[in-house]
Design an enzyme around this catalytic site. Sequence first.
Site, PDB file in Angstrom:
ATOM      1  N   LYS A   1       9.069 -10.295  -5.379  1.00 30.44           N
ATOM      2  CA  LYS A   1       7.655 -10.945  -5.071  1.00 30.44           C
ATOM      3  C   LYS A   1       6.862 -10.042  -4.989  1.00 30.44           C
ATOM      4  CE  LYS A   1       8.328 -10.639  -0.124  1.00 30.44           C
ATOM      5  NZ  LYS A   1       9.011 -11.569   1.024  1.00 30.44           N
TER       6      LYS A   1
ATOM      7  N   ARG B   1       8.073 -19.871  10.834  1.00 31.56           N
ATOM      8  CA  ARG B   1       7.223 -20.012   9.467  1.00 31.56           C
ATOM      9  C   ARG B   1       7.672 -21.330   8.691  1.00 31.56           C
ATOM     10  NH1 ARG B   1       6.552 -13.796   6.998  1.00 31.56           N
ATOM     11  NH2 ARG B   1       8.146 -14.815   5.995  1.00 31.56           N
TER      12      ARG B   1
ATOM     13  N   TYR C   1     -19.575   8.465   2.998  1.00 29.09           N
ATOM     14  CA  TYR C   1     -20.376   7.426   3.748  1.00 29.09           C
ATOM     15  C   TYR C   1     -20.485   7.753   5.168  1.00 29.09           C
ATOM     16  CZ  TYR C   1     -20.813   5.077  -0.743  1.00 29.09           C
ATOM     17  OH  TYR C   1     -20.881   4.762  -2.259  1.00 29.09           O
TER      18      TYR C   1
ATOM     19  N   MET D   1     -14.819   3.133  -2.397  1.00 30.25           N
ATOM     20  CA  MET D   1     -14.218   2.073  -3.209  1.00 30.25           C
ATOM     21  C   MET D   1     -13.267   2.914  -4.014  1.00 30.25           C
ATOM     22  SD  MET D   1     -15.898  -0.787  -5.408  1.00 30.25           S
ATOM     23  CE  MET D   1     -16.730  -1.666  -4.197  1.00 30.25           C
TER      24      MET D   1
HETATM   25  C1  LIG Z   1      10.118 -10.853   1.637  1.00 30.97           C
HETATM   26  C2  LIG Z   1      11.334 -11.675   2.092  1.00 30.97           C
HETATM   27  C3  LIG Z   1      12.545 -10.942   1.911  1.00 30.97           C
HETATM   28  C4  LIG Z   1      12.878  -9.484   1.808  1.00 30.97           C
HETATM   29  O1  LIG Z   1      12.531  -8.941   3.023  1.00 30.97           O
HETATM   30  P1  LIG Z   1      12.800  -7.165   3.085  1.00 30.97           P
HETATM   31  O2  LIG Z   1      12.654  -6.765   4.504  1.00 30.97           O
HETATM   32  O3  LIG Z   1      11.578  -6.608   2.481  1.00 30.97           O
HETATM   33  O4  LIG Z   1      14.124  -6.660   2.466  1.00 30.97           O
HETATM   34  C5  LIG Z   1      13.715 -11.640   2.004  1.00 30.97           C
HETATM   35  N1  LIG Z   1      13.556 -13.180   2.432  1.00 30.97           N
HETATM   36  C6  LIG Z   1      12.432 -13.671   2.365  1.00 30.97           C
HETATM   37  C7  LIG Z   1      12.498 -15.088   2.805  1.00 30.97           C
HETATM   38  C8  LIG Z   1      11.236 -13.064   2.143  1.00 30.97           C
HETATM   39  O5  LIG Z   1      10.163 -13.734   2.311  1.00 30.97           O
END
Ligand SMILES: *Cc1c(COP(=O)(O)O)cnc(C)c1O
Length: 399
Positions: free
Chosen positions: A55, A152, A285, A332
């Site tokens: 992802k 969640r 800055y 930036m």
């Molecule tokens: C992002 C994610 C993972 C991976 O977690 P890591 O700690 O990066 O290995 C696994 N399961 C779900 C549901 C996630 O959202």
Amino acid sequence: MNSEALEESNVTTSTNSAQARGFERRAVIDLSAIRNNVKQISDVVAPAAVMAVVKADAYGHGAIPVAKAAVEGGASWLGCAHVTEALALREAGIQTPMLAWLHTEDTPFEAAVDASLDLGVSGWELERVAAAARSVQTPARIHLKIDTGLGRNGSTMDDFPDLLNRASAFQEEGLLRVVGLFSHLAVADEPERPETDEQLHVFNKAIELVEAAGFHLEVRHIANTPAILSRPDAHHDMVRLGLGLYGLSPFENESPDNFGLRPAMKLMTRIANVKKVRAGQGVSYGLNYKTEGETYLGLIPLGYADGLPRIATGAPVTVNGRSYPVRGRIAMDQCVIDLGPEISPEDYLGAEAIIFGEGGQSVNTWAHAANTINYEVVTRISPRVPRHYVEGSWGEAGE
Ligand SMILES: *Cc1c(COP(=O)(O)O)cnc(C)c1O
């Protein structure tokens, strides 16, 4: 410009000019590290399977090349948060089993079922997925998600019997098959905390409920990288490997090589300007940094638009084997290091400047300076930084 860049017009090979251009700013991604990391983790979790979590553009490393390398390294599943991320991998020709688990009303469920994506289902999505399956006349493959404590996504244990009943009805209609059960851990990166035990206990109870309801699960999965490395009792049939795939450690006090993992990303550029300034020169800055004496300032052409955290003043940039803290505010497009009065400027203008990775400091030093975690630092390296893929050898610039 340094002499190497000036020579670009009369270089004899195209590799040299590509090298000169490509160094402007780059995230070098070592695909052999990705393969190595999958192999290491596969050995740890066998006979459990490895899902490579790609992802967020593979945590900033580039989803398509990383997904391919992960599969070559032995990952038998790929995981994405969004269906759209998984569809992009399918469009790139990747046929590996894939799971996506974070949906909204606008998620293209029909395209997902049509592309043979497995779908995580926490509750309301069940009806949407069943409708999509009816419309494309293909049974959907779903993984029920149980909330074992993270708060969640995922069905609560209270709502779970109802979800199982609804899933059972759809399965009897031939619209879907429940092939997986999964959950996500909240504190596995802090192995001393008791909540992981509680989550694993609830997960085991949920498995019993699913099996008692007559479903035949192919995969039960709950372990993320920290649980992969610290909780063999969490491995079940499959683990979801994110951070470790990229060669980073989820634990404050353990480096990746304690687990045989190799960091896959090196963020680098060249010094864009070097100049001698007087004592009391303000830098960037706000003029929050003033030079103590006469010194040379080096200009680093990476800033927060490239994903350097603006808050990370003081984080190290490595040049010619030495680390220099960023001075003054990160802007930036650029930031500044103080090279001291002793250097020869010609050794520094155009020199390789490593933000993190091989030859420089770790991602973690930047994470500390930014009051965040290594996950965020690599994931936020922006699309303005070209990704450059190599096999094993960091310095090689082969295109
Ligand atoms: C992002 C994610 C993972 C991976 O977690 P890591 O700690 O990066 O290995 C696994 N399961 C779900 C549901 C996630 O959202």
